[in-house]
Enzyme design. Structure first.
Site, PDB file in Angstrom:
ATOM      1  N   GLY A  26      -8.044  -7.834   4.127  1.00  0.00           N
ATOM      2  CA  GLY A  26      -8.916  -7.978   5.279  1.00  0.00           C
ATOM      3  C   GLY A  26      -8.271  -8.589   6.499  1.00  0.00           C
ATOM      4  N   HIS A  53     -15.152  -9.466   1.421  1.00  0.00           N
ATOM      5  CA  HIS A  53     -14.091 -10.324   1.954  1.00  0.00           C
ATOM      6  C   HIS A  53     -14.142 -11.732   1.354  1.00  0.00           C
ATOM      7  CE1 HIS A  53     -12.486 -13.189   4.977  1.00  0.00           C
ATOM      8  NE2 HIS A  53     -11.489 -12.309   4.986  1.00  0.00           N
ATOM      9  N   THR A  67      12.460 -38.865  -5.286  1.00  0.00           N
ATOM     10  CA  THR A  67      12.709 -37.954  -4.165  1.00  0.00           C
ATOM     11  C   THR A  67      11.743 -38.154  -3.011  1.00  0.00           C
ATOM     12  OG1 THR A  67      11.512 -36.259  -5.389  1.00  0.00           O
ATOM     13  CG2 THR A  67      13.913 -36.192  -5.476  1.00  0.00           C
ATOM     14  N   ASN A  68      10.659 -38.909  -3.208  1.00  0.00           N
ATOM     15  CA  ASN A  68       9.814 -39.223  -2.048  1.00  0.00           C
ATOM     16  C   ASN A  68      10.617 -40.065  -1.061  1.00  0.00           C
ATOM     17  OD1 ASN A  68       7.809 -38.008  -3.472  1.00  0.00           O
ATOM     18  ND2 ASN A  68       6.700 -39.882  -3.966  1.00  0.00           N
ATOM     19  N   MET A  86      -5.525  -7.469   8.083  1.00  0.00           N
ATOM     20  CA  MET A  86      -4.817  -6.565   8.970  1.00  0.00           C
ATOM     21  C   MET A  86      -5.719  -5.376   9.295  1.00  0.00           C
ATOM     22  SD  MET A  86      -1.600  -7.940   8.805  1.00  0.00           S
ATOM     23  CE  MET A  86      -0.721  -6.446   9.150  1.00  0.00           C
ATOM     24  N   SER A 125      16.779 -41.996 -12.322  1.00  0.00           N
ATOM     25  CA  SER A 125      15.574 -41.235 -12.033  1.00  0.00           C
ATOM     26  C   SER A 125      15.518 -41.059 -10.517  1.00  0.00           C
ATOM     27  CB  SER A 125      14.338 -41.972 -12.544  1.00  0.00           C
ATOM     28  OG  SER A 125      13.187 -41.231 -12.215  1.00  0.00           O
ATOM     29  N   ARG A 139       8.899 -48.971 -14.075  1.00  0.00           N
ATOM     30  CA  ARG A 139       9.585 -49.378 -12.849  1.00  0.00           C
ATOM     31  C   ARG A 139       9.184 -50.802 -12.499  1.00  0.00           C
ATOM     32  NH1 ARG A 139       8.254 -46.234  -7.394  1.00  0.00           N
ATOM     33  NH2 ARG A 139       6.345 -47.436  -7.567  1.00  0.00           N
ATOM     34  N   TYR A 187      14.876 -34.275 -17.567  1.00  0.00           N
ATOM     35  CA  TYR A 187      13.423 -34.164 -17.535  1.00  0.00           C
ATOM     36  C   TYR A 187      12.923 -34.249 -16.106  1.00  0.00           C
ATOM     37  CZ  TYR A 187      13.220 -39.206 -16.772  1.00  0.00           C
ATOM     38  OH  TYR A 187      13.372 -40.452 -16.245  1.00  0.00           O
ATOM     39  N   ARG A 238       4.212 -47.291 -12.785  1.00  0.00           N
ATOM     40  CA  ARG A 238       4.290 -48.205 -11.634  1.00  0.00           C
ATOM     41  C   ARG A 238       3.589 -49.504 -11.985  1.00  0.00           C
ATOM     42  NH1 ARG A 238       3.218 -42.925  -8.668  1.00  0.00           N
ATOM     43  NH2 ARG A 238       1.726 -42.963 -10.347  1.00  0.00           N
ATOM     44  N   LYS A 249       0.834  -1.195   0.000  1.00  0.00           N
ATOM     45  CA  LYS A 249       0.000   0.000   0.000  1.00  0.00           C
ATOM     46  C   LYS A 249       0.879   1.258   0.000  1.00  0.00           C
ATOM     47  CE  LYS A 249      -3.653  -0.045   2.745  1.00  0.00           C
ATOM     48  NZ  LYS A 249      -4.966   0.004   2.069  1.00  0.00           N
ATOM     49  N   CYS A 262      11.167 -38.533 -10.534  1.00  0.00           N
ATOM     50  CA  CYS A 262       9.810 -39.048 -10.635  1.00  0.00           C
ATOM     51  C   CYS A 262       9.103 -39.060  -9.286  1.00  0.00           C
ATOM     52  CB  CYS A 262       9.799 -40.439 -11.273  1.00  0.00           C
ATOM     53  SG  CYS A 262      10.645 -41.674 -10.301  1.00  0.00           S
ATOM     54  N   ARG A 308      -3.435   2.729   8.413  1.00  0.00           N
ATOM     55  CA  ARG A 308      -3.713   1.479   7.692  1.00  0.00           C
ATOM     56  C   ARG A 308      -2.462   0.610   7.624  1.00  0.00           C
ATOM     57  NH1 ARG A 308      -8.052   2.429   3.685  1.00  0.00           N
ATOM     58  NH2 ARG A 308      -8.814   4.542   4.012  1.00  0.00           N
ATOM     59  N   ARG A 362      -2.939  -1.531  -6.370  1.00  0.00           N
ATOM     60  CA  ARG A 362      -2.111  -2.729  -6.196  1.00  0.00           C
ATOM     61  C   ARG A 362      -2.464  -3.699  -7.302  1.00  0.00           C
ATOM     62  NH1 ARG A 362      -5.049  -4.998  -0.695  1.00  0.00           N
ATOM     63  NH2 ARG A 362      -7.080  -5.379  -1.637  1.00  0.00           N
TER      64      ARG A 362
END
Lengths: 933, 933
Positions: free
Chosen positions: A105, A461, A773-774, A107, A770, A624, A860, A567, A26, A840, A96, A340
């Protein structure tokens, strides 16, 4: 001491529009508009840092800041020629909030500050409008008491309500001045009773009270929740804007409005907004009175409207984006109170971005950079099945409101935010239905499928918050007669109880009883146009995780360029026959019986693979081999055991015993992945045979198949070498018997830390990597995803431990897990320079994780079909960001390989280790890239 | 082509004693003795590599090798003046195996080769002893048929037995020549019937058959099992020794013997062994006939005995170690057939090593290097409680045999190796009882607590194998009347059935019925002397893992210099009151109730800590805060729930519900370690209070306490920072209220891969690191220790996948986990140079892992009390090894920090990554040390 207060007014400003982080959104907007010569009331902005210092200082105001603020107040008084608290002609100000990111809404704001028992009389005399003066005073007392001092809102609202009831009037303006004056006295009495001291008459004390109230609102529950939901992190606090008051409630030549420079729902280049005559801004925002369309303003206040239209054009050109404006007209004169970036629907986001490019206001790269993953996600939100007949719709329809946010949603009606959260947690789809929403409701709004309110306009709101989330929302549905106490509402005589099912159509504003079928939406043409730009820009491929021909087709529609993870085990669950065959395999007593059961599975798998190859014609398909521990397939109950016993002829006790044997203490780290194929090579043999036979069969039908056989959970080179050798042997056999020769690759997942650490050796036998990452996250961080729900929320919660900014299962932990990913790639390519590398895990569809993958040098990413567009976008954005940094959009990949973690922010959050403080030539730095911290 | 055959004879040899890897142990010994001018029959050794090539060549002999061997045979014929197969005066040879490491009895030997239907007549004529000639021929046919051709042993033994029965004689020498000749014919007939071709008459064909038999024996099950049990890895095969025969069975002036240059049981410097008149060596080794003491040989064959005594001295001086010798006396003339390092008991190992130092034959460092962890382990093997009264012993005693290996053992009698393995697997203590053992029995011998045989002497198969393992063994217990069929034995009228309990005293040779109490042995003084040398040499400290004052005291006795891991949770199980208090804490509904329960635990913990501080007076004590997931403490059955309900007043259903809630899918990666203290800070507070209050109390009593508070399972700097801050706050409070000021440290375990990866940041808030390599191994390798039993054996099995040489939970996986350890240390010290680093996983007591820790630059290792001496030894050995390499014993630590993994063999087993092939200046190499692979 750094400057803490920035003045604006009189066509000048100390701050600038690009200083959002310093002044808040603002404050920056006000400064920029002032500089641009737009009509902005004068005032000053207290910096965001001051808020931070306030907290660091134990919620105390430093004398230096106090001095600086009060000096600027003097300056404001001098410019306006008025004095705060002046009994004759008082200066009134608003106080304000305004953080760097908009938190609509959330703040606090305090208006009409400067009024006291003396100055209110001065104002009344000066304006010759005692009703106006006392209405302002009572509003100020209300706001100050509740916002700054934390008194409860209801009692004073109730007193106002009772007064109107007594007077027999409906609206505030109908209350005569003497009654308002008496109400002010009652309010002050109420204040004194509850607060233990009289209502402050010193305007300077009032001002500091208001400023502190704004600062305190930064850490209020609702604001913290909002930032969490919106994933707003790294903010230091809120700015405070102290600004001369202008009044929209000075009769019919006055008014106030909120508007967007383009339609935030469709993106159409039309001026769009609400206007409320004779009202203060808060009345519009709170949705208490229903405003008229902005275009109606032309009729009641033409000159101001024309000026506003000019300003609309100027601001769009200036900001190169659609703006959300607030203004007040005081007795015919227009004042801009805010500009804004305007929130908008996803469809509007794409349309505006594409049209701004065509208007040459922004470049394609800028357009791509402006799209967020949420924009894309929300584009795919469903709509009511268009094939439904009109009569069906008409029969179900019970009400119509204002179509605030498009999309459709069905769910159980819940009338209270807390209960909505509970119901959603229990798995129910929820519609939050309220008379109006307030910031306290954001938790319930966040979990709801859709929001319906009885009051409010498109800028209320509920509408603003829901729009930000792309969440179906209908407001101003005045037919609803909600009884919170009874937990029900009546609409045109029909009663809807909490828990009843409704369907909302946010596109039309229609409310239907029951559960109407929903369908995927038609994508706007601008989506396709913009995504084609993203595809041109990005430097890596995007694949998908898909296990069926149907998923594969869907993924291609979404832009997938291959399958990164198919899978095979999901296929085992599809039919009873398959389930029994896999179970028979598992409970088998010996290799012979196991092979017999596997023979049954072979044709199923072969058919599935053939179907997928056909769907992906010519695109690579990474398959896989079996991954989960075998006990995931075993029968879970007596009936299952019985069925398996009948199918196999084995007695139930033996089956139960075998199932028990398979139980593991920590299955995540147990007998699964390629370990199964070390123990039972025949499983691998069946799967590879099915893959190669399917590929051969496809080739015979002139369908190109590119299988990439992926071995999961590898931890060691030799382990992998044994399995790769077996794959090749079986593949050779299968090709020989089919008489075809097919191209295929054999690679591995890197999902165990040791695999990343020894990637140089593993790459000797793997043709591709590959990153899973889980699992890599689970093991690297020692976190079981199934169990982390018990404590991980504490680790992410800003108010508790706040160890992590975001759940590491949602966004890749660059600082820790990211190191292993980089190490794996670097080491893998050290022995096999052309090594193909992808990801993956579920991170492959998360924006920041995808950017990390680009920078780490992957070929990829792969993710679920619906995340494919997000990955395409993120990959393009990474290329753009690095291009900007490194020079030239297309060079991103090459320069990025050096230190993806550093760019992904690690360098910013951690101290450099001593060893790397010394400067090194660039070449060496590349070699020890992974140590650059 | 490299030389494959090495000649020896006539006082010369082509090979040398240090060429064990090339020639095998036997071949190297024969070469060395020949060079030294000792009387050794001439012959040649086919290299170990030739065995390897034979397998690589698909079990075919290359023409080149064939030529080379036959050329050496010609040379042997020339030197001896005899020709293989000569019908007048044939050369006879033995063909013997000999790998680099001794594998007693595992590999094949064929004697008397060169005899056929013609040459046997020549031998008979030449020696004028047809009985001798035909006895040799029948032995050769037997050995060749079974060993080279794989025919079953029993039929021919049966035929020999039947013949003796028919003739009414007891021993072989009593069979007259014509009967032996007939027996040879029967044997050959048997051979032809079973083999389908006549017994080979061509001696060259015989020789190659025998050589191939030796090679094939390398991969026989028993040999593979032996290598696995003995952890012999990296061997390429066996050498083959072809050597002129000498005969100990040419009447009473002939004989054969096996002896040790010092007593292998006690280490006393006395000549020790067995002698058998008129016999071939195999008779002694197989334990078929019971020989006389070596000293008796003086009476029957004095000159040879005197010469042997001289040779004993020469060989000990030459080899600087106790030797195990084989010799034959042929008609009064002594021939040496073998010399090798003699196996010995642990006590003898220490005594011999220390005495060799005093004799100045070896240095202290050499003495320390010669001790193995097994030597130490076995020293601590129990003996029968010396406080037992003589009458008690006499009453229990049922037999007495030859005390082959000292120590005592009790267990259930099992008569067959396979059943012994099964019983041991089921958890039973086992005594393997056999008439005699053969290499097929090693599996059962390995799992047995003790071994008892009815026949054989101290150099029989059973004695030699058991001695190598330091396993209690009694042989030649001729009173035993074993009936394998009935699975029982009778001794002096008493029947002992399989499964009955016996106790063996290997020190005396006594066999007792029932379960006699065993006690720890008294350690020989040489143990203490040698360990004091090790302590002087080693460069790092050795601490212990101990949870009680008793353990702490024991550990100090074993040489511990502090506690590296005190697990606080074990204390919770000690009494019912403690168990109930911890359970009450866990099922508590809120923080208040939890704190109440914790208050009950506080005094227990404080007392325990005080006890430990007193036991460790002045030595540092690392105390780990609560680590396991809470469900490990919850009641497991109805009774437990009931008791807890009574103790807490909570209803059983609530308790059950809470217990269920705590269930986790993967507890290893779940809510445990410091995560508990993030969620429930009050647990940390109680524990820290107990520690600091105990330390203050000790200090008041002038007992020095050095607590090091250790936070487990850290994964992030901020997480640790929060907890460290809490520790300090509580510690400050506890000190303030006691009025004492105590020294303490706060550090963390590094056991999650992410902690090692981000160690530089973690070290900012940790005063010390302790690597928890158990968990670090689990997570880095993705292996649950609880579940790995299902598949990890396949990964270590030489005949299956053989991915790992050794179970990574036994010896640290240097290649993978080791990288993280090095990284953690290097990065940790990059931000905190003086960071104290140790290890407290079970690897801290394993030889190679300790060496790795030394090289990685740790300050100490910590292990269970009984492993402390092993750690002290291994630490000294690492210093010695590195001193040798790097120059100067005491510089090991400094030079080692660069690349412990490289030294620990990783560089040897993996190809250098391309990046490091280029030479770099040493300084830079150090900086990127962790990349040196």
């Amino acid at each position: 001491m750094a400057k803490h207060v920035y003045f604006f007014g009189g066509g000048k400003a100390e701050g600038r529009g690009d200083q959002k982080d310093l002044l808040g959104g603002k404050g920056a907007g006000l400064a920029e508009m002032s500089r641009a010569g737009l009509p902005v009331p004068a005032g000053f902005t207290i910096t965001v840092d001051s808020c931070d210092e306030y907290y660091k200082n134990g919620k105390k105001i430093s004398p230096a800041l106090r001095k600086e603020v009060e000096a600027h107040l003097k300056r404001l008084e001098k410019l306006t020629g008025k004095r705060l608290g002046d009994p004759q002609d008082p200066l009134l100000v608003s106080v304000r909030s305004g953080a760097a990111n908009s938190m609509p809404g959330m703040m606090e704001t305090i208006l009409n500050l400067g009024l006291n028992d003396e100055s209110v009389e001065g104002l009344a005399a000066k304006t010759n409008n005692p009703r106006f003066a006392y209405d302002g005073y009572r509003r100020f007392i209300q706001m100050y008491s509740t916002t700054a001092m934390g008194l409860s809102k209801e009692p004073m609202e109730e007193m106002l309500h009772a007064l109107k009831h007594k007077l027999g009037v409906k609206t505030d303006p109908e209350i005569p001045a003497p009654e308002l004056k008496k109400l002010c006295a009652d309010f002050k009495e109420f204040y004194k009773r509850n607060q233990g001291s009289p209502f402050p008459q010193n305007p300077i004390e009032q001002m500091w009270g208001a400023i502190e109230a704004v600062w305190r609102s930064w850490t209020a529950d609702k604001a913290v929740t909002y930032r969490k939901v919106e994933k707003l992190t790294g903010l230091k606090g809120t700015g405070v804007n102290v600004m001369q008051m202008v009044f929209g409630n000075k009769g019919d030549t006055s008014g106030t409005g909120v508007c967007f420079t383009r339609d935030p729902n469709t993106g159409v280049d039309e001026f769009y907004g609400d206007y409320l005559s004779n009202a203060q801004g808060e009345d519009v925002v709170a949705g208490i009175r229903t405003p008229v369309k902005l275009t109606e303003m032309e009729k009641v206040n033409k000159p101001a409207y024309v000026q506003l239209c000019e300003i609309r054009k100027r601001l769009e050109k200036h900001y190169k984006d659609m703006q959300d404006l607030e203004f007040t007209v005081e007795e015919g004169k227009l004042y801009m109170l805010q500009t804004r970036r305007g929130k908008r629907t996803p469809a509007a986001t794409f349309r505006i971005a594409v049209e701004l490019v065509k208007e040459k206001l922004i470049t394609k790269e800028e357009a791509v950079s402006r799209i967020t993953p949420e924009d894309i996600e929300r584009l795919f939100y469903p709509q009511i099945d268009p094939s439904l007949k009109k009569e069906q719709l008409a029969a179900a329809k019970i009400a119509e409101g204002i179509n605030a946010v498009p999309g459709a949603a069905g769910g159980k009606v819940i009338f209270e935010a807390g209960r909505a959260e509970a119901a959603a947690k229990a798995g129910d789809p929820v519609l939050l239905v309220r008379k109006e929403t307030s910031p306290e409701d954001v938790g319930g709004m966040a979990v709801a499928k859709g929001i319906l309110t009885a009051t409010g306009g498109k800028t209320s709101h509920a509408a603003v918050v829901a729009r930000g989330w792309g969440k179906c929302c209908i407001v101003g549905c005045e037919e609803l007669n909600i009884d919170y106490g009874k937990r029900q509402m009546s609409v045109d005589g029909k009663v809807v109880k909490e828990g009843d099912f409704l369907t909302l159509d946010g596109n039309t504003g229609s409310v239907y009883t029951g559960r109407l079928p929903l369908k995927d939406p038609t994508l706007p043409k601008e989506y396709h146009e913009l995504m084609s730009w993203a595809d041109q820009i990005r430097t890596i491929k995007v694949r998908t995780n898909a296990d069926t021909p149907a998923d594969s087709k869907k993924a291609i529609e979404m832009g997938a360029e291959g399958i990164g993870l198919c899978r095979t085990e999901h296929m085992f669950f599809e039919t009873e026959a398959r389930r029994l065959a896999i179970q028979e395999m598992i409970v088998a007593n010996d290799e012979g019986q196991r092979r017999k059961a596997l023979e049954k599975l072979l044709p199923f798998q072969r058919d599935d693979f053939a179907g997928i190859f056909k769907a992906m014609d010519g695109k690579p398909v990474t398959i896989r081999l079996i991954d989960p521990p075998l006990h995931e397939f075993t029968p879970k109950d007596d009936e299952g055991v019985n069925r398996l016993s009948k199918a196999t002829g084995m007695d139930e006790a033996t089956i139960r015993h075998r199932v028990e044997q398979l139980h593991e203490a920590n299955p995540m780290l147990g007998h699964r992945g390629c370990r199964l194929c070390i123990t039972y090579p025949e499983i691998l043999e069946m799967q590879v045979r099915a893959i190669i036979e399917a590929a051969c069969a496809c080739q015979k039908q002139k369908v190109k198949a590119l299988p990439e056989i992926m071995i999961p959970l590898t931890m060691d080179r030799k382990e992998l070498a044994i399995l790769v050798e077996r794959v090749h042997a079986v593949a050779a056999q299968a090709q020989a018997s089919s008489g075809e020769k097919v191209k295929y690759m054999v690679g591995t997942m890197i999902e165990i830390p040791r695999a990343a650490l020894t990637a140089d050796r593993i790459a000797e036998v793997a043709e591709f990597f590959s990153f899973g990452t889980n699992d890599l996250t689970q093991m690297t961080m020692g976190l079981s995803r199934d169990d982390a729900g018990r404590f991980l929320p504490d680790y992410v919660d800003e108010k508790k431990a706040a160890v992590f900014k975001v759940d590491p299962f949602q966004a890749l932990d660059v600082e820790g897990v990211g190191q292993l990913v980089e190490m794996g790639i670097e080491r893998g390519r050290s022995t096999r320079p052309g090594l193909k590398v992808g990801i993956c895990g579920e991170h492959g569809g998360e924006q920041n994780s995808v950017k990390f993958c680009v920078r780490a040098g992957m070929d990829y990413v792969s993710c679920s079909p619906y995340r494919v567009p997000i990955a395409r976008l993120a990959a393009a954005q990474a290329a753009i960001e690095d291009g900007k940094k490194g020079g030239g959009v297309r060079t991103g990949k090459a320069t990025a390989r050096k230190s993806a973690t550093a760019r992904s922010g690690r360098s910013a959050t951690r101290r450099a280790a001593p060893a790397t403080r010394k400067k090194k030539p660039a070449k060496k730095a590349k070699k020890i890239g992974k140590k650059k911290r």
